[in-house]
Design a protein around this motif. Structure first.
Motif, PDB file in Angstrom:
ATOM      1  N   UNK A 132      -5.603  12.062   4.821  1.00 19.40           N
ATOM      2  CA  UNK A 132      -5.952  11.773   6.556  1.00 19.40           C
ATOM      3  C   UNK A 132      -6.589  10.450   6.631  1.00 19.40           C
ATOM      4  N   UNK A 133      -6.749  10.248   7.898  1.00  9.68           N
ATOM      5  CA  UNK A 133      -7.773   8.661   8.124  1.00  9.68           C
ATOM      6  C   UNK A 133      -7.108   7.483   7.356  1.00  9.68           C
ATOM      7  N   UNK A 134      -7.941   6.626   6.880  1.00  6.53           N
ATOM      8  CA  UNK A 134      -7.337   5.412   6.461  1.00  6.53           C
ATOM      9  C   UNK A 134      -6.651   5.936   5.039  1.00  6.53           C
ATOM     10  N   UNK A 139      -1.623   4.093   2.404  1.00  7.21           N
ATOM     11  CA  UNK A 139      -0.518   4.620   1.779  1.00  7.21           C
ATOM     12  C   UNK A 139       0.789   4.576   2.416  1.00  7.21           C
ATOM     13  N   UNK A 140       0.844   4.846   3.634  1.00  5.58           N
ATOM     14  CA  UNK A 140       2.085   4.921   4.506  1.00  5.58           C
ATOM     15  C   UNK A 140       2.462   3.400   4.673  1.00  5.58           C
ATOM     16  N   UNK A 141       1.391   2.613   5.110  1.00  5.96           N
ATOM     17  CA  UNK A 141       1.761   0.958   5.193  1.00  5.96           C
ATOM     18  C   UNK A 141       2.089   0.432   3.895  1.00  5.96           C
ATOM     19  N   UNK A 142       1.545   0.858   2.831  1.00  7.65           N
ATOM     20  CA  UNK A 142       1.837   0.171   1.632  1.00  7.65           C
ATOM     21  C   UNK A 142       3.291   0.533   1.298  1.00  7.65           C
TER      22      UNK A 142
END
Length: 250
Positions: A132-134, A139-142
């Motif tokens: 959750x959160x950052x 993880x999703x962005x990377x």
């Protein structure tokens, strides 16, 4: 001849449940003389249509983690669009052998995925990691940017890269990883294909020939998957991208 060839390829891919974009790229360039850039763009756009049915089916079966898939796919689309413009600046010869190397790496990762899958199944790890959160967004962005960049630059679907990322970073089950990957691939293939199209690497006639052949072939081939022994399927999954890489290096 392209439709017939893609039909045969589709039958094989339908058997083993692989995306097979690398083999399609290899055949278009080595057998039919299509430029590597046009082959990459055609393969990515064709992947959009051939992936939709699988994504819908997995969604109906409850195999898709929608929030995670949408987040990774969104950032993956950005990476794919950027990758298509990077590929535009790479010489055809260099791009050919780089794509071949990526296919060999895909085969290696698919082989590694089998061991990860076996380990998770034996330990009965079937719950997602609660991110959750950052931590979730990082993880999703990377994962999205890396896999999208690879897909856009080299025209591959990045399926093994995405699935291993979902297994390791998001703790998904094998079933969830397979279904969510389908959702992730859709925006990646669409934006990557649009990027190639904006650079003039799209042959509309070739695109429809590839789509018609592969969609019909995979639909028929998938009906026979259960007739094959699991070991045969696993070997075929690793062999398909390996053959694609070898064809590109010939």
């Amino acid at each position: 001849m392209i439709i017939i060839t893609m039909l045969v390829v589709g039958l094989i891919l339908g058997f083993v449940g692989a995306g097979g974009s690398g083999v399609i790229i290899a055949l278009l360039t080595t057998v039919f003389g299509v430029s590597i850039h046009t082959a990459l763009g055609t393969s990515l756009l064709a992947m959009v249509l051939t992936t939709i049915s699988g994504a819908v089916s997995h969604f109906r079966e409850g195999n898709v983690v929608t929030k995670t898939g949408a987040a990774i796919g969104g950032f993956g689309a950005i990476g794919a669009f950027a990758g298509s413009h990077i590929a535009h600046r790479i010489a055809a010869h260099d791009l050919t052998w780089l794509t071949a190397c990526m296919l060999f790496l895909s085969a290696l990762l698919l082989w590694m995925r089998m061991f990860i899958s076996k380990k998770r199944q034996s330990s009965q790890m079937d719950d997602q990691l609660v991110l959750s959160g950052s931590r979730f967004w990082l993880s999703a962005i990377g994962l999205g940017l890396v896999t999208g960049l690879l897909s856009g630059t080299f025209g591959i679907g990045s399926t093994p890269f995405i699935q291993i990322g979902l297994l390791l970073f998001f703790g998904m089950s094998i079933r969830q990883a397979a279904g969510t990957t389908m959702l992730v691939i859709l925006p990646i293939a669409l934006l990557g294909g649009i990027g190639y199209m904006s650079n003039g690497y799209l042959n509309v006639g070739l695109f429809f020939e590839v789509v018609i052949g592969t969609m019909v072939g995979t639909y028929i081939g998938a009906k026979f998957t259960k007739r094959l022994h699991p070991i045969v399927l696993k070997i075929a999954m690793v062999t398909v991208p390996t053959i694609g890489g070898l064809l590109l290096l010939v």
